[in-house]
Design a protein around this motif. Sequence first.
Motif, PDB file in Angstrom:
ATOM      1  N   ALA A 140       0.809  -1.213   0.000  1.00 41.46           N
ATOM      2  CA  ALA A 140       0.000   0.000   0.000  1.00 41.46           C
ATOM      3  C   ALA A 140       0.844   1.266   0.000  1.00 41.46           C
ATOM      4  N   GLY A 141       2.146   1.136   0.195  1.00 39.69           N
ATOM      5  CA  GLY A 141       3.039   2.288   0.151  1.00 39.69           C
ATOM      6  C   GLY A 141       3.264   2.975   1.479  1.00 39.69           C
ATOM      7  N   TYR A 142       2.719   2.421   2.582  1.00 42.03           N
ATOM      8  CA  TYR A 142       2.940   3.034   3.887  1.00 42.03           C
ATOM      9  C   TYR A 142       4.369   2.809   4.381  1.00 42.03           C
ATOM     10  N   ILE A 143       4.959   1.696   3.939  1.00 40.52           N
ATOM     11  CA  ILE A 143       6.345   1.373   4.266  1.00 40.52           C
ATOM     12  C   ILE A 143       7.087   1.193   2.949  1.00 40.52           C
ATOM     13  N   PRO A 144       8.321   1.711   2.822  1.00 36.75           N
ATOM     14  CA  PRO A 144       9.075   1.543   1.565  1.00 36.75           C
ATOM     15  C   PRO A 144       9.139   0.082   1.139  1.00 36.75           C
ATOM     16  N   CYS A 145       8.852  -0.159  -0.133  1.00 35.98           N
ATOM     17  CA  CYS A 145       8.809  -1.522  -0.675  1.00 35.98           C
ATOM     18  C   CYS A 145       9.922  -1.695  -1.705  1.00 35.98           C
ATOM     19  N   PRO A 146      10.965  -2.466  -1.390  1.00 39.35           N
ATOM     20  CA  PRO A 146      12.042  -2.692  -2.365  1.00 39.35           C
ATOM     21  C   PRO A 146      11.560  -3.569  -3.507  1.00 39.35           C
ATOM     22  N   ARG A 147      12.352  -3.602  -4.562  1.00 36.18           N
ATOM     23  CA  ARG A 147      11.991  -4.397  -5.730  1.00 36.18           C
ATOM     24  C   ARG A 147      11.928  -5.882  -5.375  1.00 36.18           C
ATOM     25  N   HIS A 148      12.899  -6.371  -4.609  1.00 39.45           N
ATOM     26  CA  HIS A 148      12.933  -7.779  -4.201  1.00 39.45           C
ATOM     27  C   HIS A 148      12.901  -7.837  -2.677  1.00 39.45           C
ATOM     28  N   ARG A 149      11.826  -8.393  -2.137  1.00 39.12           N
ATOM     29  CA  ARG A 149      11.700  -8.506  -0.679  1.00 39.12           C
ATOM     30  C   ARG A 149      12.174  -9.885  -0.235  1.00 39.12           C
ATOM     31  N   LEU A 150      13.417 -10.176  -0.533  1.00 39.54           N
ATOM     32  CA  LEU A 150      13.971 -11.496  -0.271  1.00 39.54           C
ATOM     33  C   LEU A 150      14.787 -11.501   1.018  1.00 39.54           C
ATOM     34  N   PRO A 151      14.969 -12.664   1.626  1.00 40.01           N
ATOM     35  CA  PRO A 151      15.849 -12.756   2.789  1.00 40.01           C
ATOM     36  C   PRO A 151      17.302 -12.489   2.404  1.00 40.01           C
ATOM     37  N   ARG A 152      18.147 -12.298   3.389  1.00 45.60           N
ATOM     38  CA  ARG A 152      19.565 -12.011   3.166  1.00 45.60           C
ATOM     39  C   ARG A 152      20.347 -13.323   3.136  1.00 45.60           C
ATOM     40  N   TYR A 153      21.159 -13.487   2.081  1.00 43.70           N
ATOM     41  CA  TYR A 153      21.928 -14.731   1.909  1.00 43.70           C
ATOM     42  C   TYR A 153      23.366 -14.525   2.358  1.00 43.70           C
ATOM     43  N   ASP A 154      23.872 -15.474   3.133  1.00 50.70           N
ATOM     44  CA  ASP A 154      25.266 -15.474   3.568  1.00 50.70           C
ATOM     45  C   ASP A 154      26.010 -16.582   2.835  1.00 50.70           C
ATOM     46  N   PRO A 155      26.886 -16.259   1.869  1.00 47.33           N
ATOM     47  CA  PRO A 155      27.579 -17.298   1.106  1.00 47.33           C
ATOM     48  C   PRO A 155      28.544 -18.124   1.944  1.00 47.33           C
ATOM     49  N   VAL A 156      28.946 -17.606   3.109  1.00 41.09           N
ATOM     50  CA  VAL A 156      29.877 -18.349   3.966  1.00 41.09           C
ATOM     51  C   VAL A 156      29.165 -19.515   4.643  1.00 41.09           C
ATOM     52  N   THR A 157      28.013 -19.251   5.234  1.00 40.58           N
ATOM     53  CA  THR A 157      27.253 -20.300   5.928  1.00 40.58           C
ATOM     54  C   THR A 157      26.250 -21.004   5.035  1.00 40.58           C
ATOM     55  N   ASP A 158      25.989 -20.436   3.829  1.00 41.86           N
ATOM     56  CA  ASP A 158      24.997 -20.962   2.897  1.00 41.86           C
ATOM     57  C   ASP A 158      23.611 -20.986   3.542  1.00 41.86           C
ATOM     58  N   LYS A 159      23.297 -19.921   4.298  1.00 35.45           N
ATOM     59  CA  LYS A 159      21.997 -19.835   4.961  1.00 35.45           C
ATOM     60  C   LYS A 159      21.342 -18.501   4.669  1.00 35.45           C
TER      61      LYS A 159
ATOM     62  N   THR B 147      18.846 -15.377   6.073  1.00 34.73           N
ATOM     63  CA  THR B 147      18.456 -14.677   7.287  1.00 34.73           C
ATOM     64  C   THR B 147      17.305 -13.736   6.961  1.00 34.73           C
ATOM     65  N   GLY B 148      16.328 -13.684   7.821  1.00 40.47           N
ATOM     66  CA  GLY B 148      15.157 -12.851   7.579  1.00 40.47           C
ATOM     67  C   GLY B 148      15.448 -11.369   7.677  1.00 40.47           C
ATOM     68  N   THR B 149      14.813 -10.589   6.808  1.00 45.87           N
ATOM     69  CA  THR B 149      14.909  -9.132   6.855  1.00 45.87           C
ATOM     70  C   THR B 149      13.631  -8.567   7.463  1.00 45.87           C
ATOM     71  N   LYS B 150      13.536  -7.257   7.498  1.00 42.45           N
ATOM     72  CA  LYS B 150      12.355  -6.610   8.073  1.00 42.45           C
ATOM     73  C   LYS B 150      11.204  -6.484   7.076  1.00 42.45           C
ATOM     74  N   ASP B 151      11.412  -6.941   5.853  1.00 43.24           N
ATOM     75  CA  ASP B 151      10.342  -6.877   4.865  1.00 43.24           C
ATOM     76  C   ASP B 151       9.163  -7.748   5.284  1.00 43.24           C
ATOM     77  N   GLY B 152       7.957  -7.290   4.952  1.00 41.91           N
ATOM     78  CA  GLY B 152       6.745  -7.962   5.407  1.00 41.91           C
ATOM     79  C   GLY B 152       6.320  -9.117   4.530  1.00 41.91           C
ATOM     80  N   THR B 153       7.017 -10.224   4.622  1.00 44.09           N
ATOM     81  CA  THR B 153       6.632 -11.444   3.931  1.00 44.09           C
ATOM     82  C   THR B 153       6.664 -12.599   4.910  1.00 44.09           C
ATOM     83  N   LEU B 154       5.917 -13.644   4.613  1.00 48.69           N
ATOM     84  CA  LEU B 154       5.912 -14.821   5.467  1.00 48.69           C
ATOM     85  C   LEU B 154       7.277 -15.498   5.475  1.00 48.69           C
ATOM     86  N   VAL B 155       7.992 -15.428   4.350  1.00 46.38           N
ATOM     87  CA  VAL B 155       9.330 -16.013   4.275  1.00 46.38           C
ATOM     88  C   VAL B 155      10.256 -15.350   5.288  1.00 46.38           C
ATOM     89  N   ASN B 156      10.295 -14.017   5.289  1.00 48.42           N
ATOM     90  CA  ASN B 156      11.153 -13.298   6.230  1.00 48.42           C
ATOM     91  C   ASN B 156      10.673 -13.445   7.666  1.00 48.42           C
TER      92      ASN B 156
END
Length: 432
Positions: free
Chosen positions: A348-367, A369-378
Motif C-alpha cells: 500500500a506504500g505506507y512502508i518503503p517496498c524494495p523491488r525484491h523482498r527477499l531474505p539475506r543470503y550469507d555465502p559463507v554459511t549458505d543460509k 536470514t530474515g529481513t524486516k520486509d513484510g513477507t511470510l518467508v522473512n
Amino acid sequence: MATRKRASQSSTTEPPQPKENTQKKPTSDEFQISPPKSAVILVLSLFFFLPYFYLIFHHYKIEQELKNSILINAALSLIGYFITVKLIPVASRYVLRANLFGRDINKRGTPQGEVKVPESLGVVVGTVFLVLAVAFQYFFTVDSNWVVEYNAALASICFMLFLGFLDDVLDLPWRVKLILPSFAALVLLMAYAGHTTIVIPKPFIPYIGLEVMHLGWIYKLYMFLLAVFCTNSINIHAGINGLEVGQTVVISAAIVIHNIMQIGASTDFDYKQAHVFSIYLVQPLLATSLGLLAYNWYPSSVFVGDTYTYFAGMTMAVAGILGHFSETLLIFFLPQVVNFLLSLPQLAGYIPCPRHRLPRYDPVTDKLTGTKDGTLVNFFLRVFGSMSEKSLCIYLLVLQENRTKKLNKPRSFAYWVGVFFFTQFPGSESGA
C-alpha cells in the motif's frame, strides 16, 4: 550451466565465439539444463496417489460414469506431465535467446549466483494445461450451462496466462499487477450461472449459527475478489527455489482430494457434477506443475516467472468457484492470507517496498536470514532463525499442508497417509 560452459571455452587456445553469435543461435554445448529431479517428484507424488486411489476405488462408491471421466482426465494429466518435462529444456533455449533470464539472488556470491537461469517457464505449463483441458472435452458430454462455464473458466485462465507473460516481458509495477487479475475474472463472472450461496465449514457453524448463507450479488463480488486474491497471493508468496510451484502442488492436491470426498459423500447429482468439473481443472494443473517442479526444485534450473504464478492462482480460483467451495478454498490459502496481511503495509506504500523482498543470503554459511520486509518467508526466518534455502522451502510447504490441523479431526485412513500434502481438511459440505 551456460555461464560455466562459456568460461571453460575461453580458457582454451581457440578464440571465443563472438557474443552476438552465442545469443542468436545457442547450441547444446552452450546451454545444458540440469536433469529433472524425477526421484523427488516420485516420492512427493506417492503422498497424493495413495489417498487418491484409496478414496476412488475403496472408500467411496462413486458412480462409474463419474469415476471413468475422472480417471480419463487423470490419464491425460499424466501425459501432460511427461510433455511438460520434455518441453521445458526446449523452451529454456528459446527464452534465453530472447534474453528472458534471471540470476538467483539467494545464491549471490557463489558460482551459482552468476548463472543465467531461464525465466518465464510457466508458459510451458500453461500451454500444456490449456491443450489438455480443451482436448478433454471430447470425452464427456453435459448440459450446455456447464459447457459455457467450463469454457469461460478456460478463457479466464488463458487471459491470465497472457497477462502474466506480458508482465514478465514488460516488468509491470506492483500496483498494475494487483489490477490485472480483475480483467481475467470478469470473463468467468459474466458466464457464471450457479448458486449464490455458501456452505459454512463445520468448525464455524456453532459461531455463525447457519449451515448455508444466501448472499446474492455479494457472492459474485466475493468471487471476483477471491480470483484477484488467489492470483496475486501465489505471486507474492515467493522468492525461493520451489516455493511458487510447491505451494501450488500442495493446494492442488488438497483440492482434488476434497472434491473426491464431496462427490463420494453427496447424493445430489448437480453438486457432484460441480466437484467433478473442479477436478477436471485441477488434475492437469497438478500434473503439469509437478513437471515444472522437477526443474524448479532446489537448486532451480529454471524460474517460473509471473506467467506461472498468475496462471496457477487463477486456475485454483476458478476451480473453487466452479466447484462451489470457494469458502473452503480460502481456508486452503490461509498461509497466503497471512503473507498478504504481512505484505499489505508495503504494497500500500505506507512502508518503503524494495523491488525484491527477499531474505539475506550469507555465502559463507549458505543460509538465509530474515529481513524486516513484510513477507511470510522473512517472518518465518525471524522467528525460527537462519536456515538453508532448501530447508526453508520444505518448512513452508509443511506449514501449507498443516494449515487446517486444528479445524477438524481426521475421519479416514486417507487423511493420515496424505500427511505431507494435506493432513486434515474442513468438514464435509452439503449441496446448496
